[in-house]
Scaffold this active site. Sequence first.
Site, PDB file in Angstrom:
ATOM      1  N   ARG A 163      -2.150  -5.462   9.247  1.00 61.18           N
ATOM      2  CA  ARG A 163      -1.459  -4.641   8.235  1.00 61.18           C
ATOM      3  C   ARG A 163       0.013  -4.456   8.607  1.00 61.18           C
ATOM      4  NH1 ARG A 163      -5.504  -5.888   6.806  1.00 61.18           N
ATOM      5  NH2 ARG A 163      -7.208  -4.748   5.838  1.00 61.18           N
ATOM      6  N   SER A 236      -7.635   2.017   1.264  1.00 58.39           N
ATOM      7  CA  SER A 236      -7.803   2.622   2.599  1.00 58.39           C
ATOM      8  C   SER A 236      -6.565   3.452   2.908  1.00 58.39           C
ATOM      9  CB  SER A 236      -7.952   1.543   3.661  1.00 58.39           C
ATOM     10  OG  SER A 236      -9.034   0.722   3.340  1.00 58.39           O
ATOM     11  N   GLU A 332      -2.062   4.095   6.425  1.00 60.46           N
ATOM     12  CA  GLU A 332      -1.694   2.725   6.044  1.00 60.46           C
ATOM     13  C   GLU A 332      -0.771   2.812   4.816  1.00 60.46           C
ATOM     14  OE1 GLU A 332      -5.050  -0.109   5.627  1.00 60.46           O
ATOM     15  OE2 GLU A 332      -4.166  -0.661   3.709  1.00 60.46           O
TER      16      GLU A 332
HETATM   17  C1  LIG Z   1      -8.570   0.436  -4.842  1.00 59.55           C
HETATM   18  C2  LIG Z   1      -7.639  -0.203  -3.822  1.00 59.55           C
HETATM   19  C3  LIG Z   1      -8.138  -1.156  -2.957  1.00 59.55           C
HETATM   20  C4  LIG Z   1      -7.307  -1.742  -1.995  1.00 59.55           C
HETATM   21  N1  LIG Z   1      -7.836  -2.670  -1.147  1.00 59.55           N
HETATM   22  C5  LIG Z   1      -7.055  -3.231  -0.202  1.00 59.55           C
HETATM   23  C6  LIG Z   1      -7.592  -4.203   0.721  1.00 59.55           C
HETATM   24  O1  LIG Z   1      -8.771  -4.558   0.650  1.00 59.55           O
HETATM   25  N2  LIG Z   1      -6.770  -4.728   1.656  1.00 59.55           N
HETATM   26  C7  LIG Z   1      -5.454  -4.372   1.736  1.00 59.55           C
HETATM   27  O2  LIG Z   1      -4.747  -4.905   2.617  1.00 59.55           O
HETATM   28  N3  LIG Z   1      -4.901  -3.472   0.887  1.00 59.55           N
HETATM   29  C8  LIG Z   1      -5.662  -2.906  -0.072  1.00 59.55           C
HETATM   30  N4  LIG Z   1      -5.123  -1.978  -0.934  1.00 59.55           N
HETATM   31  C9  LIG Z   1      -3.713  -1.577  -0.786  1.00 59.55           C
HETATM   32  C10 LIG Z   1      -2.742  -2.300  -1.760  1.00 59.55           C
HETATM   33  O3  LIG Z   1      -3.422  -2.756  -2.896  1.00 59.55           O
HETATM   34  C11 LIG Z   1      -2.014  -3.472  -1.099  1.00 59.55           C
HETATM   35  O4  LIG Z   1      -1.263  -3.022   0.003  1.00 59.55           O
HETATM   36  C12 LIG Z   1      -1.076  -4.196  -2.089  1.00 59.55           C
HETATM   37  O5  LIG Z   1      -0.530  -5.352  -1.513  1.00 59.55           O
HETATM   38  C13 LIG Z   1       0.045  -3.282  -2.555  1.00 59.55           C
HETATM   39  O6  LIG Z   1       0.672  -3.933  -3.642  1.00 59.55           O
HETATM   40  P1  LIG Z   1       1.594  -3.125  -4.648  1.00 59.55           P
HETATM   41  O7  LIG Z   1       2.298  -4.145  -5.486  1.00 59.55           O
HETATM   42  O8  LIG Z   1       0.839  -2.099  -5.349  1.00 59.55           O
HETATM   43  O9  LIG Z   1       2.633  -2.512  -3.600  1.00 59.55           O
HETATM   44  P2  LIG Z   1       3.391  -1.110  -3.620  1.00 59.55           P
HETATM   45  O10 LIG Z   1       2.396  -0.027  -3.307  1.00 59.55           O
HETATM   46  O11 LIG Z   1       4.186  -0.959  -4.841  1.00 59.55           O
HETATM   47  O12 LIG Z   1       4.360  -1.323  -2.370  1.00 59.55           O
HETATM   48  C14 LIG Z   1       3.837  -1.504  -1.081  1.00 59.55           C
HETATM   49  C15 LIG Z   1       4.989  -1.741  -0.102  1.00 59.55           C
HETATM   50  O13 LIG Z   1       5.599  -2.993  -0.346  1.00 59.55           O
HETATM   51  C16 LIG Z   1       6.995  -2.837  -0.604  1.00 59.55           C
HETATM   52  N5  LIG Z   1       7.349  -3.846  -1.606  1.00 59.55           N
HETATM   53  C17 LIG Z   1       6.736  -4.035  -2.797  1.00 59.55           C
HETATM   54  N6  LIG Z   1       7.297  -5.086  -3.428  1.00 59.55           N
HETATM   55  C18 LIG Z   1       8.269  -5.560  -2.618  1.00 59.55           C
HETATM   56  C19 LIG Z   1       9.214  -6.626  -2.721  1.00 59.55           C
HETATM   57  N7  LIG Z   1       9.252  -7.435  -3.780  1.00 59.55           N
HETATM   58  N8  LIG Z   1      10.085  -6.809  -1.706  1.00 59.55           N
HETATM   59  C20 LIG Z   1      10.054  -6.010  -0.620  1.00 59.55           C
HETATM   60  N9  LIG Z   1       9.192  -4.985  -0.458  1.00 59.55           N
HETATM   61  C21 LIG Z   1       8.300  -4.764  -1.453  1.00 59.55           C
HETATM   62  C22 LIG Z   1       7.143  -1.422  -1.093  1.00 59.55           C
HETATM   63  O14 LIG Z   1       8.460  -0.933  -0.896  1.00 59.55           O
HETATM   64  C23 LIG Z   1       6.116  -0.713  -0.224  1.00 59.55           C
HETATM   65  O15 LIG Z   1       6.644  -0.478   1.057  1.00 59.55           O
HETATM   66  C24 LIG Z   1      -5.944  -1.362  -1.911  1.00 59.55           C
HETATM   67  C25 LIG Z   1      -5.437  -0.402  -2.808  1.00 59.55           C
HETATM   68  C26 LIG Z   1      -6.284   0.173  -3.761  1.00 59.55           C
HETATM   69  C27 LIG Z   1      -5.723   1.178  -4.711  1.00 59.55           C
END
Ligand SMILES: Cc1cc2nc3c(=O)[nH]c(=O)nc-3n(C[C@H](O)[C@H](O)[C@H](O)COP(=O)(O)OP(=O)(O)OC[C@H]3O[C@@H](n4cnc5c(N)ncnc54)[C@H](O)[C@@H]3O)c2cc1C
Length: 336
Positions: A163, A236, A332
């Site tokens: 992570r 998580s 996380e």
């Molecule tokens: C129901 C659920 C299940 C999940 N299951 C998992 C799992 O199994 N495994 C796992 O690893 N995660 C999981 N996650 C967490 C999450 O989905 C992941 O971390 C995902 O990659 C986040 O994507 P997002 O676009 O929503 O990011 P955001 O929440 O919008 O951003 C996350 C981070 O990335 C940065 N960021 C976003 N876009 C960019 C960009 N273009 N350039 C630079 N920085 C950027 C943001 O500033 C922030 O720091 C889960 C979340 C939920 C709600």
Amino acid sequence: MIIQEDCSLKPYNTFHLAARCRRMVMVEHPDEVLELADKGVFQSQFYILGGGSNVLFTQDFSGTIVHPAFVGIERVGEDKDSVQLRVAAGEEWADLLDYCLKNELYGLENLIGIPGLVGSAPVQNIGAYGVEVKDCIERVEGVLLDSREHFNFSNDHCRFGYRDSVFKHELKGKAFITFVTFRLAKESRYVLTYKALANELERRGWQPSLHNIASCITDVRNSKLPDITRIGCAGSFFKNPVVTREEYEELLGRVPDLVSYPAPDGRVKLAAGQLIEKAGWKGRRLGDAGVYDKQALVLVNYGDATPAEIVNVCRQVIWDVEDKFGVTLSPEVNIL
Ligand SMILES: Cc1cc2nc3c(=O)[nH]c(=O)nc-3n(C[C@H](O)[C@H](O)[C@H](O)COP(=O)(O)OP(=O)(O)OC[C@H]3O[C@@H](n4cnc5c(N)ncnc54)[C@H](O)[C@@H]3O)c2cc1C
């Protein structure tokens, strides 16, 4: 680009918390990142927000939220064993998984069902069911916001860990990811090390295949995780803590059924969910905030929880686990 002033963030975070931001910019083309840099947007308070599935807004955001809204999946290379896909940051992770399933490309199938956008995947090196996205990432491109230079990092350069990546350290808030290039296999290379997945395939009497694995993982995830259209959460909430072998052995003396996994450098990874459950928090609710009853790693907003209520549950869980087991949990989720 689309610019909105005084915007609600409720539709842009999967916790469904009612924070607002002063300004939101939807970036519709990767070249607009440089335009924004030229306008000085990255010199004052800003946050790059993807799908908002890994953030907790504890208050209104008084700066600019920058959201990658450009999409596209391009086949940029191919050899006899693999295909290279260059995918835009604003593409939904789910749409990339659909593309892989339709085109019989292997490698990302265990990561089906993770919400969010492709540009966010390298940031925390998303992982599930024994696979991490780093296993398929070849290059990550973007803009360094201080120097306004384009970067095109190799996998090694991203320094991926559990992570973790360079984007959470030296480049935290300093790099805008625009494209991720994946190398995906044309032939199967299934990862079935995760017990819940192997058991589910066996229970159904199914042979491993791209579609069978995707279907089993989707169902297992749905049975354990909240439906984010109804119950707010960010997946998580805590990382699995990594402890020294001595700490592990001491704890094992007190908790004989302690779940553990080997970690690098002889250390041991514990299951945060098990510690939270044993601390009595699984299914516990304080107002509309709580710990999900089917998965103790997940903090949830059952309806109208305030950010303060979620933070309160988070703090109490950390205190209780530390008090009971001497292990410090760290979130996380990005807390803003
Ligand atoms: C129901 C659920 C299940 C999940 N299951 C998992 C799992 O199994 N495994 C796992 O690893 N995660 C999981 N996650 C967490 C999450 O989905 C992941 O971390 C995902 O990659 C986040 O994507 P997002 O676009 O929503 O990011 P955001 O929440 O919008 O951003 C996350 C981070 O990335 C940065 N960021 C976003 N876009 C960019 C960009 N273009 N350039 C630079 N920085 C950027 C943001 O500033 C922030 O720091 C889960 C979340 C939920 C709600």
